[in-house]
Design a protein around this motif. Structure first.
Motif, PDB file in Angstrom:
ATOM      1  N   ALA A  43      20.558  94.813  99.140  1.00 14.25           N
ATOM      2  CA  ALA A  43      20.445  93.941 100.405  1.00 14.25           C
ATOM      3  C   ALA A  43      20.349  92.395  99.855  1.00 14.25           C
ATOM      4  CB  ALA A  43      19.070  94.572 101.010  1.00 14.25           C
ATOM      5  N   ALA A  44      19.864  92.123  99.043  1.00 15.64           N
ATOM      6  CA  ALA A  44      19.661  90.729  98.661  1.00 15.64           C
ATOM      7  C   ALA A  44      21.100  90.286  98.130  1.00 15.64           C
ATOM      8  CB  ALA A  44      18.633  90.487  97.352  1.00 15.64           C
ATOM      9  N   VAL A  45      22.106  91.045  97.470  1.00 19.29           N
ATOM     10  CA  VAL A  45      23.233  90.669  97.157  1.00 19.29           C
ATOM     11  C   VAL A  45      23.894  90.152  98.354  1.00 19.29           C
ATOM     12  CG1 VAL A  45      25.427  91.308  95.926  1.00 19.29           C
ATOM     13  CG2 VAL A  45      22.928  92.034  94.799  1.00 19.29           C
ATOM     14  N   THR A  46      23.971  91.254  99.300  1.00 17.55           N
ATOM     15  CA  THR A  46      24.500  90.901 100.561  1.00 17.55           C
ATOM     16  C   THR A  46      24.312  89.685 101.105  1.00 17.55           C
ATOM     17  OG1 THR A  46      24.845  93.225 101.085  1.00 17.55           O
ATOM     18  CG2 THR A  46      24.904  91.890 103.025  1.00 17.55           C
ATOM     19  N   GLU A  47      22.946  89.387 101.184  1.00 23.67           N
ATOM     20  CA  GLU A  47      22.507  87.878 101.716  1.00 23.67           C
ATOM     21  C   GLU A  47      22.810  86.748 100.840  1.00 23.67           C
ATOM     22  OE1 GLU A  47      18.599  85.740 103.219  1.00 23.67           O
ATOM     23  OE2 GLU A  47      18.645  87.637 103.205  1.00 23.67           O
ATOM     24  N   LEU A  48      22.869  86.991  99.487  1.00 26.90           N
ATOM     25  CA  LEU A  48      23.191  85.988  98.527  1.00 26.90           C
ATOM     26  C   LEU A  48      24.562  85.586  98.483  1.00 26.90           C
ATOM     27  CD1 LEU A  48      21.530  86.707  94.950  1.00 26.90           C
ATOM     28  CD2 LEU A  48      21.511  84.561  96.237  1.00 26.90           C
ATOM     29  N   ALA A  49      25.514  86.630  98.941  1.00 25.61           N
ATOM     30  CA  ALA A  49      27.146  86.414  98.863  1.00 25.61           C
ATOM     31  C   ALA A  49      27.563  85.404 100.099  1.00 25.61           C
ATOM     32  CB  ALA A  49      27.782  87.867  99.057  1.00 25.61           C
ATOM     33  N   THR A  50      26.499  85.283 101.087  1.00 30.35           N
ATOM     34  CA  THR A  50      26.507  84.377 101.935  1.00 30.35           C
ATOM     35  C   THR A  50      26.237  82.666 101.600  1.00 30.35           C
ATOM     36  OG1 THR A  50      24.560  84.577 103.160  1.00 30.35           O
ATOM     37  CG2 THR A  50      26.224  86.173 103.881  1.00 30.35           C
ATOM     38  N   VAL A  51      25.658  82.533 100.410  1.00 24.14           N
ATOM     39  CA  VAL A  51      25.513  81.314 100.016  1.00 24.14           C
ATOM     40  C   VAL A  51      26.582  80.689  99.553  1.00 24.14           C
ATOM     41  CG1 VAL A  51      24.165  80.132  98.366  1.00 24.14           C
ATOM     42  CG2 VAL A  51      22.965  82.005  99.540  1.00 24.14           C
ATOM     43  N   PRO A  52      27.225  79.593 100.077  1.00 23.21           N
ATOM     44  CA  PRO A  52      28.566  78.910  99.590  1.00 23.21           C
ATOM     45  C   PRO A  52      28.744  78.675  98.138  1.00 23.21           C
ATOM     46  CG  PRO A  52      27.172  77.789 101.620  1.00 23.21           C
ATOM     47  CD  PRO A  52      26.374  78.741 101.150  1.00 23.21           C
ATOM     48  N   VAL A  53      27.593  78.532  97.300  1.00 26.42           N
ATOM     49  CA  VAL A  53      27.759  78.320  95.943  1.00 26.42           C
ATOM     50  C   VAL A  53      27.900  79.474  95.210  1.00 26.42           C
ATOM     51  CG1 VAL A  53      27.171  75.803  95.802  1.00 26.42           C
ATOM     52  CG2 VAL A  53      25.310  77.659  95.458  1.00 26.42           C
ATOM     53  N   ALA A  54      27.442  80.780  95.621  1.00 24.24           N
ATOM     54  CA  ALA A  54      27.512  81.995  95.002  1.00 24.24           C
ATOM     55  C   ALA A  54      28.646  82.068  94.262  1.00 24.24           C
ATOM     56  CB  ALA A  54      26.900  83.043  95.948  1.00 24.24           C
ATOM     57  N   ALA A  55      28.576  82.422  93.096  1.00 21.37           N
ATOM     58  CA  ALA A  55      29.774  82.607  92.329  1.00 21.37           C
ATOM     59  C   ALA A  55      30.208  84.273  92.339  1.00 21.37           C
ATOM     60  CB  ALA A  55      29.539  82.372  90.798  1.00 21.37           C
ATOM     61  N   ALA A  56      31.479  84.598  92.364  1.00 22.16           N
ATOM     62  CA  ALA A  56      31.883  85.896  92.721  1.00 22.16           C
ATOM     63  C   ALA A  56      31.760  86.573  91.480  1.00 22.16           C
ATOM     64  CB  ALA A  56      33.485  85.725  93.120  1.00 22.16           C
ATOM     65  N   ASP A  57      31.636  86.353  90.301  1.00 24.14           N
ATOM     66  CA  ASP A  57      31.403  87.125  89.176  1.00 24.14           C
ATOM     67  C   ASP A  57      29.907  87.360  89.081  1.00 24.14           C
ATOM     68  OD1 ASP A  57      30.784  84.589  88.465  1.00 24.14           O
ATOM     69  OD2 ASP A  57      31.793  84.776  86.351  1.00 24.14           O
ATOM     70  N   LEU A  58      28.796  86.493  89.510  1.00 25.45           N
ATOM     71  CA  LEU A  58      27.599  86.797  89.845  1.00 25.45           C
ATOM     72  C   LEU A  58      27.298  87.767  90.732  1.00 25.45           C
ATOM     73  CD1 LEU A  58      24.830  86.289  88.470  1.00 25.45           C
ATOM     74  CD2 LEU A  58      24.421  84.448  90.345  1.00 25.45           C
ATOM     75  N   MET A  59      28.004  87.864  91.788  1.00 25.22           N
ATOM     76  CA  MET A  59      27.641  88.870  92.900  1.00 25.22           C
ATOM     77  C   MET A  59      28.389  90.122  92.469  1.00 25.22           C
ATOM     78  SD  MET A  59      26.171  86.982  95.147  1.00 25.22           S
ATOM     79  CE  MET A  59      25.106  86.306  93.818  1.00 25.22           C
ATOM     80  N   ALA A  60      29.356  89.919  91.554  1.00 25.64           N
ATOM     81  CA  ALA A  60      30.091  91.509  91.116  1.00 25.64           C
ATOM     82  C   ALA A  60      29.044  92.070  90.177  1.00 25.64           C
ATOM     83  CB  ALA A  60      31.324  91.377  90.419  1.00 25.64           C
TER      84      ALA A  60
END
Length: 151
Positions: A27-44
């Motif tokens: 759930a937190a990852v889903t919200e973090l993924a909307t942050v413009p500076v969130a890196a794709a590899d960190l979200m993965a």
């Protein structure tokens, strides 16, 4: 590393773990993924790993749970990364001395110069994979020699 820890250091090893992701993390990852500076590899990464705690490696290394990274973002915003073309990053990790690690929007990892969100940051790796490799090599080095990490 932990099997010989007590014999080497005279006290039992603390909590050292890699925790897999759970529903609260996702759930937190889903919200973090909307942050413009969130890196794709960190979200993965956060899609599979909930938290890394290596409290006994040198001063300790901690990759924060996604909920904590999101909390830092909500409370502190992004950190300033002067050497980056987009000078904003998310704090996602720390060491036991309070040094912070932030990922920029392209995934490069930066290290704070002090235990503060407003201290200066310098790039330590070009991507999250290199950062994770440094942590891995720090664990191997610590297990073999008892010397602190490489970051």
């Amino acid at each position: 590393m932990t099997s010989s820890f007590e014999a080497t250091f005279g006290y039992p090893a603390g909590d050292n773990k890699v925790r897999l992701v759970d529903e609260a993390d996702l759930a937190a990852v889903t919200e973090l993924a909307t942050v413009p500076v969130a890196a794709a590899d960190l979200m993965a990464f956060y899609g599979y790993v909930g938290e890394v705690v290596l409290g006994d490696v040198g001063n300790g290394y901690f990759i924060h749970p996604a909920q904590l990274t999101l909390g830092h973002y909500r409370e502190q915003g992004t950190v300033f990364l002067p050497a980056d073309e987009n000078p904003h990053g998310l704090v996602f990790a720390s060491d036991g001395g309070g040094i912070l690690f932030a990922a920029d929007s392209k995934g490069a990892v930066h290290r704070s110069s002090a235990a503060s969100f407003s201290s200066g940051f310098e790039r330590v790796t070009e991507n999250l994979t290199e950062f994770l490799d440094l942590i891995h090599r720090s664990v191997v080095r610590f297990a073999a020699t008892g010397e602190p990490g490489l970051i």
